[in-house]
Design an enzyme around this catalytic site. Structure first.
Site, mmCIF file in Angstrom:
data_model
loop_
_atom_site.group_PDB
_atom_site.id
_atom_site.type_symbol
_atom_site.label_atom_id
_atom_site.label_comp_id
_atom_site.label_asym_id
_atom_site.label_seq_id
_atom_site.Cartn_x
_atom_site.Cartn_y
_atom_site.Cartn_z
ATOM 1 C CB SER A 166 -4.515 5.259 2.683
ATOM 2 O OG SER A 166 -5.141 4.477 1.687
ATOM 3 C CE1 TYR A 179 -2.180 0.502 3.645
ATOM 4 C CE2 TYR A 179 -4.247 0.891 2.498
ATOM 5 C CZ TYR A 179 -2.964 1.286 2.823
ATOM 6 O OH TYR A 179 -2.475 2.469 2.331
#
Length: 274
Positions: A166, A179
């Site tokens: 990501s 996250y």
């Protein structure tokens, strides 16, 4: 891809989003794929969308049978219900792949969760933190460890692991501490696995994805919180472009490796974040 032998892949989080798109791309181009995820119905949807000869596999520690009666011309998908944060589920996944296919050439370590969105760090519940860490980091480690063992011992030896890192492996969004922490940690996992895999022909790389159009990114059309406190709509890209990038990385010979790749919507506010 070697036309003399069908390549075998595991895709985690294959029931939706990026995982589904990658699984479909691999199945479309001749790979056999074990579809791993928590929801069997979603895995079956992925297999059906590919027109695959799908077989139910292991489920929370159960074994898998052979695919008798499968159409040999159809893409070969094995659906395995798997919670990647549970060591027993991961062991069952690898056992199902060995039983059905005999080896493993690729693990796409994709399963993950954002966790609760928009929660300031001082208000983040510890259980929510643990859930994100267990899924995104511990799950990636467990799957990579199991794949590593398989790839080290099989003949011919070796294989490839691709971790879904990501954009948040580089730059955080506001209120994304769990996250972002796990995605930064995945970069370290990728580097360490890549180094340790060298003697065994195990290539490990990472793809960092920004704003692929999936169900999880629908909110971006209405506005995403920016570092300056504004809500701003963000552009997205076709998720199939991500899938093609993963397949390119996967189909390189093991003597070559894409260590890190970033694929993103061209005009997303990434370079200027913060």
């Amino acid at each position: 891809m070697n036309a003399m032998r069908t390549k075998i892949a595991i895709v985690t989080g294959a029931g939706s989003g990026i995982g589904r798109a990658v699984a479909l791309e691999l199945l479309r181009t001749g790979w056999s794929v074990a579809l791993a995820g928590r929801r069997e119905d979603k895995l079956a949807e992925t297999a059906a969308e590919a027109g695959a000869s799908a077989e139910a596999g292991a489920s929370a520690g159960a074994g898998a049978g052979a695919g008798a009666g499968a159409d040999p011309q159809a893409p070969d998908a094995l659906c395995v219900r798997t919670d990647v944060s549970r060591p027993g589920d991961v062991d069952a996944l690898l056992a199902a792949v060995r039983d059905r296919f005999g080896r493993l050439d690729l693990l796409f370590n994709n399963a993950g969760t954002f966790g609760p969105g928009g929660v300031p760090v001082e208000e983040l519940d510890y259980a929510a933190w643990r859930h994100v860490v267990d899924t995104n980091l511990n799950g990636a480690f467990l799957c990579a460890q199991a794949a590593y063992r398989q790839m080290k011992e099989q003949d011919p030896r070796g294989g490839r692991i691709i971790n879904n890192g990501s954009i948040s492996a580089h730059t955080p969004r506001p209120h994304s501490v769990a996250y972002t922490a796990t995605k930064h940690a995945l970069t370290g996992l990728t580097k360490s696995l890549s180094l340790d895999g060298r003697p065994y022909g195990i290539a490990v790389g990472q793809i960092d994805i920004g704003n692929a159009a999936t169900d999880m990114t629908e909110r971006m059309a209405t506005g995403v919180l920016q570092a300056n406190g504004q809500l701003v709509p963000e552009p997205v890209m076709d998720v199939t472009d991500v899938a093609r990038t993963v397949r390119h990385m996967a189909e390189l010979p093991l003597e070559a490796n894409v260590q890190f790749a970033t694929v993103m919507a061209t005009t997303m506010p990434y370079v200027g974040r913060g």
